[in-house]
Design an enzyme around this catalytic site. Structure first.
Site, PDB file in Angstrom:
ATOM      1  N   CYS A 124      47.162  40.334  44.402  1.00  0.00           N
ATOM      2  CA  CYS A 124      46.270  39.172  44.277  1.00  0.00           C
ATOM      3  C   CYS A 124      45.437  38.982  45.533  1.00  0.00           C
ATOM      4  CB  CYS A 124      47.087  37.925  43.976  1.00  0.00           C
ATOM      5  SG  CYS A 124      46.091  36.418  43.805  1.00  0.00           S
ATOM      6  N   CYS A 167      53.068  32.570  41.422  1.00  0.00           N
ATOM      7  CA  CYS A 167      52.531  31.320  40.894  1.00  0.00           C
ATOM      8  C   CYS A 167      52.548  31.273  39.374  1.00  0.00           C
ATOM      9  CB  CYS A 167      51.107  31.113  41.408  1.00  0.00           C
ATOM     10  SG  CYS A 167      49.943  32.433  40.956  1.00  0.00           S
TER      11      CYS A 167
END
Length: 349
Positions: free
Chosen positions: A91, A187
């Site tokens: 990410c 997340c």
């Protein structure tokens, strides 16, 4: 035109404090929040509140499609291939310092600041990524795949601070985020149940298969390859008269999970690919460095040799437990990140 610094704002204390520190330096800021998956509206709302408190203009960017293609899909594919990826590393390279950084530049910003605990320096014509001063909060591991171009436009205001100091700075300015707790490691899987997420996300029913010992004898049946990772002991549902069993290897070709004793999990040597060098262009000959093969471990002394354009062979001084294909190995020379790579396999001694 006056250049601005974009700040990646999650609504948490770290990104809010980073923005506050940059404001105190006199920088013009633009707060940017990423919407990465459905059900993430709280983060955007919290970030908007933090930006309003600081008097910083704020935008929320919908990058769900980029996040799915660049992070979640590869995460699922890696698990299905019997590997254990680190989505945060991916990410950072593809989304935060990829798509987000490019958007920030398009909006007239010359750099992107985040709340990561790490430091930057410039030496010998290269941008150098360094560990945070407070080792207990250091996040250089998850930034080890960033390129020179990305680091040149990055800013890490918290690299010299402890978490307690960051909270105190935010609290002193009356920021609501000062009271927020720590964020989740992954997340998009807040409950930590990776296998349940994969079944929901892919819609697949991963088949059961054999547990095998190191000699190939069947010990029982597993519930699906995505339920396991190298080094795992809990939840196996099988016992042995020889002592506790651990996952040693995942074999997608025959859908087998190989179990072993804990001692069999230790290896000195690994091969890694996708090499990203930060501190130098190439590793010339075997070099003495230190490395860590997972986020929460202290780096260990080793010898590293570059064996091709993007591969390394790394040998630790002491055997390390559960060298896991798919995980990132970060290379260090003191507090400087030499680079990172993705573990392909461990090599028997």
């Amino acid at each position: 035109m006056t250049k601005k610094t974009a700040v990646a704002m999650s609504g948490g204390v770290d990104s809010s404090a980073a923005a506050l520190l940059l404001l105190r330096e006199g920088r013009e800021l633009l707060g940017l929040t990423l919407r990465l998956f459905d059900g993430e509206d709280r983060a955007s709302a919290d970030a908007a509140v933090a930006a309003a408190q600081l008097g910083v203009p704020h935008r929320t960017l919908d990058m769900r499609q980029q996040f799915r293609a660049g992070v979640i899909d590869p995460f699922a594919a890696e698990y299905e291939a019997g590997r254990t990826p680190n989505p945060c590393v991916r990410c950072n390279r593809a989304i935060k310092f990829g798509s987000l950084l490019q958007t920030a530049v398009d909006l007239g910003c010359d750099s992107l600041a985040t709340g990561h605990y790490a430091r930057l320096d410039f030496g010998s014509g290269r941008w150098l990524l360094k560990k945070a001063v407070r080792v207990e909060k250091d996040q250089s591991y998850v930034l080890s795949m960033l390129t020179q171009e990305q680091l040149a436009r990055s800013c890490f205001p918290l690299g010299e601070l402890s978490k307690e100091e960051v909270r105190a700075i935010a609290a002193g300015a009356g920021l609501v985020s000062a009271r927020k707790g720590e964020s989740q490691d992954i997340c998009f899987i807040p409950d930590g149940d990776y296998s349940a997420f994969l079944r929901r996300y892919t819609g697949k029913d991963y088949p059961a298969g054999p547990y095998l010992d190191e000699a190939g004898a069947m010990l029982g049946r597993h519930t699906g390859l995505v339920d396991y990772t190298v080094g795992q002991r809990r939840g196996l549902g099988v016992s042995s008269s020889g002592g506790r069993l651990y996952v040693k290897e995942l074999r997608p070709l025959d859908n087998a999970v190989v179990l072993s004793s804990n001692q069999s999990l230790f290896r000195r040597t690994l091969v890694a690919g996708g090499l990203n060098l930060i501190a130098c262009e190439r590793l010339d000959g075997p070099v003495r460095l230190a490395a860590k093969i997972r986020y929460r471990m202290a780096e260990q002394p080793c010898t590293v040799e570059q064996t091709g354009e993007s591969f390394i062979r790394l040998t630790f001084d002491q055997p390390q437990r559960a060298v896991t294909p798919g995980q990132t190995v970060a290379l260090y020379d003191g507090d400087t990140v030499v680079g990172g790579a993705v573990i392909e396999k461990s090599v028997p001694d």
